[in-house]
Design a protein around this motif. Structure first.
Motif, PDB file in Angstrom:
ATOM      1  N   ALA A   1       0.824  -1.207   0.000  1.00  7.48           N
ATOM      2  CA  ALA A   1       0.000   0.000   0.000  1.00  7.48           C
ATOM      3  C   ALA A   1       0.862   1.261   0.000  1.00  7.48           C
ATOM      4  CB  ALA A   1      -0.938   0.004   1.211  1.00  7.48           C
ATOM      5  N   VAL A   2       1.924   1.249   0.812  1.00 11.43           N
ATOM      6  CA  VAL A   2       2.817   2.405   0.877  1.00 11.43           C
ATOM      7  C   VAL A   2       3.559   2.573  -0.445  1.00 11.43           C
ATOM      8  CG1 VAL A   2       4.824   3.403   2.044  1.00 11.43           C
ATOM      9  CG2 VAL A   2       3.091   2.154   3.359  1.00 11.43           C
ATOM     10  N   LEU A   3       4.020   1.462  -1.026  1.00 10.10           N
ATOM     11  CA  LEU A   3       4.740   1.526  -2.295  1.00 10.10           C
ATOM     12  C   LEU A   3       3.844   2.070  -3.402  1.00 10.10           C
ATOM     13  CD1 LEU A   3       7.323   0.881  -3.889  1.00 10.10           C
ATOM     14  CD2 LEU A   3       6.416  -1.422  -4.274  1.00 10.10           C
ATOM     15  N   ALA A   4       2.572   1.677  -3.401  1.00 12.08           N
ATOM     16  CA  ALA A   4       1.631   2.176  -4.413  1.00 12.08           C
ATOM     17  C   ALA A   4       1.495   3.692  -4.321  1.00 12.08           C
ATOM     18  CB  ALA A   4       0.273   1.502  -4.244  1.00 12.08           C
ATOM     19  N   GLN A   5       1.370   4.217  -3.096  1.00 10.69           N
ATOM     20  CA  GLN A   5       1.268   5.668  -2.915  1.00 10.69           C
ATOM     21  C   GLN A   5       2.540   6.363  -3.366  1.00 10.69           C
ATOM     22  OE1 GLN A   5       0.236   6.740   1.078  1.00 10.69           O
ATOM     23  NE2 GLN A   5      -1.882   6.050   0.928  1.00 10.69           N
ATOM     24  N   GLU A   6       3.688   5.791  -2.978  1.00  8.83           N
ATOM     25  CA  GLU A   6       4.960   6.427  -3.318  1.00  8.83           C
ATOM     26  C   GLU A   6       5.213   6.413  -4.827  1.00  8.83           C
ATOM     27  OE1 GLU A   6       7.179   7.978  -1.374  1.00  8.83           O
ATOM     28  OE2 GLU A   6       5.898   7.735   0.380  1.00  8.83           O
ATOM     29  N   LEU A   7       4.993   5.254  -5.437  1.00  4.60           N
ATOM     30  CA  LEU A   7       5.307   5.123  -6.856  1.00  4.60           C
ATOM     31  C   LEU A   7       4.351   5.915  -7.737  1.00  4.60           C
ATOM     32  CD1 LEU A   7       6.312   1.435  -7.746  1.00  4.60           C
ATOM     33  CD2 LEU A   7       7.666   3.503  -8.011  1.00  4.60           C
ATOM     34  N   PHE A   8       3.037   5.801  -7.450  1.00  3.25           N
ATOM     35  CA  PHE A   8       2.041   6.318  -8.387  1.00  3.25           C
ATOM     36  C   PHE A   8       1.292   7.547  -7.884  1.00  3.25           C
ATOM     37  CE2 PHE A   8       2.446   1.677  -8.907  1.00  3.25           C
ATOM     38  CZ  PHE A   8       3.021   1.671 -10.164  1.00  3.25           C
ATOM     39  N   GLY A   9       1.524   7.943  -6.616  1.00  5.77           N
ATOM     40  CA  GLY A   9       0.904   9.162  -6.099  1.00  5.77           C
ATOM     41  C   GLY A   9      -0.555   8.977  -5.722  1.00  5.77           C
ATOM     42  N   GLN A  10      -1.125  10.029  -5.101  1.00  2.00           N
ATOM     43  CA  GLN A  10      -2.516   9.944  -4.660  1.00  2.00           C
ATOM     44  C   GLN A  10      -3.106  11.352  -4.574  1.00  2.00           C
ATOM     45  OE1 GLN A  10      -3.049   7.533  -1.225  1.00  2.00           O
ATOM     46  NE2 GLN A  10      -5.276   7.724  -1.187  1.00  2.00           N
ATOM     47  N   ASP A  11      -4.311  11.498  -5.140  1.00  3.04           N
ATOM     48  CA  ASP A  11      -5.018  12.778  -5.071  1.00  3.04           C
ATOM     49  C   ASP A  11      -6.171  12.729  -4.077  1.00  3.04           C
ATOM     50  OD1 ASP A  11      -3.444  14.242  -6.702  1.00  3.04           O
ATOM     51  OD2 ASP A  11      -4.873  14.447  -8.348  1.00  3.04           O
ATOM     52  N   SER A  12      -6.901  11.602  -4.047  1.00  2.00           N
ATOM     53  CA  SER A  12      -8.084  11.514  -3.192  1.00  2.00           C
ATOM     54  C   SER A  12      -7.741  10.870  -1.855  1.00  2.00           C
ATOM     55  CB  SER A  12      -9.174  10.673  -3.887  1.00  2.00           C
ATOM     56  OG  SER A  12      -8.724   9.349  -4.082  1.00  2.00           O
TER      57      SER A  12
ATOM     58  N   GLU B   1       3.668   1.917 -20.866  1.00  2.00           N
ATOM     59  CA  GLU B   1       2.991   1.947 -22.167  1.00  2.00           C
ATOM     60  C   GLU B   1       2.518   3.347 -22.538  1.00  2.00           C
ATOM     61  OE1 GLU B   1       1.156  -2.570 -22.513  1.00  2.00           O
ATOM     62  OE2 GLU B   1      -0.085  -0.975 -21.668  1.00  2.00           O
ATOM     63  N   GLU B   2       1.989   4.084 -21.559  1.00  2.00           N
ATOM     64  CA  GLU B   2       1.397   5.395 -21.837  1.00  2.00           C
ATOM     65  C   GLU B   2       2.380   6.544 -21.662  1.00  2.00           C
ATOM     66  OE1 GLU B   2      -1.993   5.773 -19.314  1.00  2.00           O
ATOM     67  OE2 GLU B   2      -3.083   4.098 -20.260  1.00  2.00           O
ATOM     68  N   ARG B   3       3.539   6.249 -21.048  1.00  2.00           N
ATOM     69  CA  ARG B   3       4.494   7.313 -20.708  1.00  2.00           C
ATOM     70  C   ARG B   3       3.784   8.428 -19.942  1.00  2.00           C
ATOM     71  NH1 ARG B   3       9.401   5.737 -20.113  1.00  2.00           N
ATOM     72  NH2 ARG B   3      10.152   4.479 -21.815  1.00  2.00           N
ATOM     73  N   ALA B   4       2.942   7.996 -19.026  1.00  2.00           N
ATOM     74  CA  ALA B   4       2.176   8.923 -18.191  1.00  2.00           C
ATOM     75  C   ALA B   4       1.798   8.187 -16.920  1.00  2.00           C
ATOM     76  CB  ALA B   4       0.922   9.413 -18.915  1.00  2.00           C
ATOM     77  N   VAL B   5       1.549   8.947 -15.844  1.00  2.00           N
ATOM     78  CA  VAL B   5       1.144   8.364 -14.581  1.00  2.00           C
ATOM     79  C   VAL B   5      -0.177   8.970 -14.155  1.00  2.00           C
ATOM     80  CG1 VAL B   5       2.374  10.061 -13.142  1.00  2.00           C
ATOM     81  CG2 VAL B   5       1.926   7.771 -12.236  1.00  2.00           C
ATOM     82  N   ARG B   6      -1.042   8.152 -13.574  1.00  2.00           N
ATOM     83  CA  ARG B   6      -2.348   8.616 -13.102  1.00  2.00           C
ATOM     84  C   ARG B   6      -2.419   8.355 -11.598  1.00  2.00           C
ATOM     85  NH1 ARG B   6      -7.131   8.970 -16.164  1.00  2.00           N
ATOM     86  NH2 ARG B   6      -6.074   7.741 -17.779  1.00  2.00           N
TER      87      ARG B   6
END
Length: 442
Positions: free
Chosen positions: A211-222, A261-266
């Motif tokens: 869970a922590v790695l997901a936040q760190e790697l991909f960020g979080q807005d909500s 693939e998208e060269r973008a992060v969401r």
């Protein structure tokens, strides 16, 4: 190879016997060979007339680097192959970046030489046929004051060649090797030589809960007081290094695949994706293709990660580098600890050279740092080394009846010759004079 247009090779070497041996082997393979005894003689030729140039690196007056530069000024289509018996990490990287086609250790294996010459000729043909495939130009900038990589073994020279070729590109790189082999140092070297202006961001995938790695790697807005930027965004314009990628969980593997693939992060909760200009380098201590076959790692993600795969050799495959690494770490950790570099007792050095180093370069570095801290005065004795190193028994030939505190004469002789060559800057003629032997004997 066409008989109507035989290939012309310029062979530059100040050692007569070595030059004659290589020339004979190349002529037997059907090439025309023009010999030059030194760099000054070589650059007097019209270098555009040759299909391949072979040159020694260290020669009196004008060395192989000057020959390489002269070839590059006259012809971008002529491959230059450099061989040397006295190499260093940054030297290999700089020569490859400056346009050398290949870099071979001495003594030169004649079968390998013939193979590489044929590959160089194939490269030349493709280069002439398609101007767009010409290799990268001169090296970008001066090397840093202290190289990150240490080693002159054939195994490390292969690593340097791949690093030099891949660094200026944006290709994703997968580093594969045992723990402690220096994969992050190689990743940092690729970044440093890439010219990318952004930062180098290192992430140990195995060190964080999912869970922590997901936040760190991909960020979080909500769900958070303030939006959390992803580490991909932190690395914008630079490089992100994903260490121990084999530990990435399936859910995060899917998210990483989408980023590649998208060269973008969401970010979580983000309305739209954020475009990225980030180079990705990953490392693994396991064979990911085996993991993919067992369903433990996504095959489509593996394809994205291994655009270029670089296998990092364990220290056991480059034992000739141990002596260099020992001296490097003695100097490095003495500086870090604010002390004068200590002297290493002969029996201590011999123990370090004989040990099998299952923890690779990391274990060697930690051993040297520990020994500097624990040694009394300014001398590291064998007793200052860890018990595992002191008590290790090599599986090689028995030394029963010999005093193990004293290294073999051949080892002492080689070390002394190496030090003399260092002192003379690799000049074999001067080294032979210092040693009191003739150049051919050296």
């Amino acid at each position: 190879m066409s008989k109507e247009t035989p290939t012309r090779i310029l062979l530059v070497d100040d050692e007569d016997d070595s030059r004659s041996m290589m020339a004979r082997a190349l002529r037997q393979a059907g090439h025309q060979v023009v010999e030059a005894a030194d760099g000054s003689e070589a650059v007097a030729f019209d270098l555009r007339a040759f299909d391949v140039v072979l040159t020694d690196l260290q020669m009196p007056d004008l060395g192989g680097r000057a020959v390489l530069d002269a070839v590059r000024k006259q012809s971008q289509h002529t491959p230059v192959i450099i061989f040397t018996g006295y190499a260093n990490a940054e030297g290999a990287l700089d020569l490859m970046s400056a346009g050398a086609y290949d870099y071979l250790p001495r003594p030169v294996d004649l079968a390998r030489l013939r193979l590489i010459v044929q590959r160089a000729l194939d490269w030349r043909r493709l280069s002439i046929e398609n101007e767009a495939l010409r290799h990268e130009g001169p090296a970008r900038s001066a090397a840093p004051r202290e190289p990150l990589l240490v080693g002159t073994s054939p195994a490390m020279l292969e690593v340097y060649k791949v690093v030099a070729q891949v660094a200026p590109t944006s290709a994703t790189v997968l580093l594969v090797g045992e723990s402690g082999t220096g994969k992050e140092l190689i990743a940092r070297t690729i970044h440093r030589r890439s010219g990318r202006a952004g930062p180098f961001v290192s992430v140990n995938v195995a060190a964080l809960p999912e869970a922590v790695l997901a936040q760190e790697l991909f960020g979080q807005d909500s769900g958070v007081a303030a939006p959390r930027k992803s580490l991909f965004e932190e690395a914008e314009g630079g490089t992100i290094f994903l260490d121990e990628i084999e530990e990435l969980r399936p859910k995060l593997q899917a998210l990483l695949l989408r980023v590649l693939e998208e060269r973008a992060v969401r970010r979580t909760g983000q309305v739209g994706p954020t475009p990225l200009d980030v180079r990705v380098i990953a490392s693994s201590s396991r064979d990911l293709s085996a993991d993919a076959a067992q369903g433990q790692f996504r095959e489509d993600l593996l394809f994205r990660l291994q655009v270029v795969t670089l296998v990092v050799p364990p220290l056991s495959a480059r034992r000739e580098d141990i002596d260099l690494l020992v001296d490097h770490f003695l100097s490095h950790y003495a500086t870090v600890l604010g002390r004068t570099a200590p002297v290493l007792a002969p029996d201590a050095r011999q123990a370090l050279l004989q040990y099998d180093w299952p923890g690779n370069v990391r274990e060697l570095a930690q051993t040297i740092e520990r020994s500097i801290v624990l040694c009394r005065g300014n001398v590291i004795l064998k007793d200052d080394l860890p018990a595992a190193v002191r008590q290790f028994q090599s599986s090689g030939a028995s030394t029963e009846g010999l005093d193990s505190d004293w290294p073999p004469l051949a080892t002492i002789e080689r070390r002394y010759i190496d030090r003399v060559l260092q002192h003379t800057g690799g000049n074999k003629t001067r080294a032979a004079e210092v040693l009191g032997i003739d150049r051919r004997t050296l």
